[in-house]
Design a protein around this motif. Structure first.
Motif, PDB file in Angstrom:
ATOM      1  N   GLU A   1       0.194   4.712  -1.968  1.00  0.00           N
ATOM      2  CA  GLU A   1      -0.457   5.765  -1.197  1.00  0.00           C
ATOM      3  C   GLU A   1       0.459   6.351  -0.135  1.00  0.00           C
ATOM      4  O   GLU A   1       1.389   5.705   0.326  1.00  0.00           O
TER       5      GLU A   1
ATOM      6  N   SER B   1      -4.060   9.840   0.502  1.00  0.00           N
ATOM      7  CA  SER B   1      -5.339   9.399   1.072  1.00  0.00           C
ATOM      8  C   SER B   1      -6.007  10.523   1.841  1.00  0.00           C
ATOM      9  O   SER B   1      -5.348  11.267   2.559  1.00  0.00           O
TER      10      SER B   1
ATOM     11  N   GLN C   1       0.820  -1.214   0.000  1.00  0.00           N
ATOM     12  CA  GLN C   1       0.000   0.000   0.000  1.00  0.00           C
ATOM     13  C   GLN C   1       0.851   1.259   0.000  1.00  0.00           C
ATOM     14  O   GLN C   1       0.487   2.255  -0.613  1.00  0.00           O
TER      15      GLN C   1
ATOM     16  N   LYS D   1       1.855   8.563  -6.482  1.00  0.00           N
ATOM     17  CA  LYS D   1       1.215   8.083  -5.261  1.00  0.00           C
ATOM     18  C   LYS D   1      -0.017   8.941  -5.022  1.00  0.00           C
ATOM     19  O   LYS D   1      -0.075  10.100  -5.443  1.00  0.00           O
TER      20      LYS D   1
ATOM     21  N   ASP E   1      -0.135   9.566   3.213  1.00  0.00           N
ATOM     22  CA  ASP E   1      -1.226  10.231   3.922  1.00  0.00           C
ATOM     23  C   ASP E   1      -0.934  11.710   4.113  1.00  0.00           C
ATOM     24  O   ASP E   1       0.164  12.190   3.836  1.00  0.00           O
TER      25      ASP E   1
ATOM     26  N   TYR F   1      -4.061  14.413  -5.131  1.00  0.00           N
ATOM     27  CA  TYR F   1      -5.190  14.394  -4.204  1.00  0.00           C
ATOM     28  C   TYR F   1      -6.376  15.083  -4.856  1.00  0.00           C
ATOM     29  O   TYR F   1      -6.242  15.791  -5.860  1.00  0.00           O
TER      30      TYR F   1
END
Length: 136
Positions: free
Chosen positions: A27, A115, A23, A112, A29, A88
């Motif tokens: 991704e 999230s 993951q 990437k 954060d 994003y």
């Protein structure tokens, strides 16, 4: 006790490790993006994949507005081929970031997804920049 959670057994530890490690290849954060941006040289270009109006209303500071529908090779020509892009959109209810990630991958660019998007950014307590802020 049998229920929707326990009905299907959890994966073996080795499978779970491979899955969850993978993951991080796809991704990141909001917290990690914020920390990288604050450090001054993040090592990536942050792309807000929403439309110009949404971007002007509030975006992650340092982001470049490049709506997913406008992601074409000529718009990326100024970036070296190995440039990592982090994309994003509005948040978990929006698939614009995933669409942008697909497009960047089709263009053979490292990518990437951040999230949470703007919703996650705000949930972490981080401020948004606005178009008027840049003009001031």
């Amino acid at each position: 006790m049998r229920n929707a959670v326990t009905e299907v057994p959890a994966a073996a530890s080795a499978q779970a490790l491979a899955h969850f490690r993978a993951q991080f290849e796809f991704e990141t954060d909001c917290w990690d993006v914020h920390a990288a941006l604050a450090a001054g040289e993040p090592g990536f270009v942050l792309i807000d994949a929403r439309g110009p109006e949404a971007f002007a209303a509030g975006h992650v500071p340092g982001a470049v507005n490049l709506p997913h529908r406008k992601l074409i090779a000529s718009k990326l020509a100024g970036y070296p081929p190995q440039t990592l892009f982090v994309v994003y959109c509005a948040g978990p209810h929006c698939n614009g970031a995933a669409r942008a990630a697909v497009r960047l991958a089709e263009l053979q660019r490292p990518v990437k997804l951040m999230s949470g998007g703007v919703t996650g950014w705000l949930d972490e307590g981080f401020a948004l920049a606005r178009a008027a802020d840049a003009a001031a």
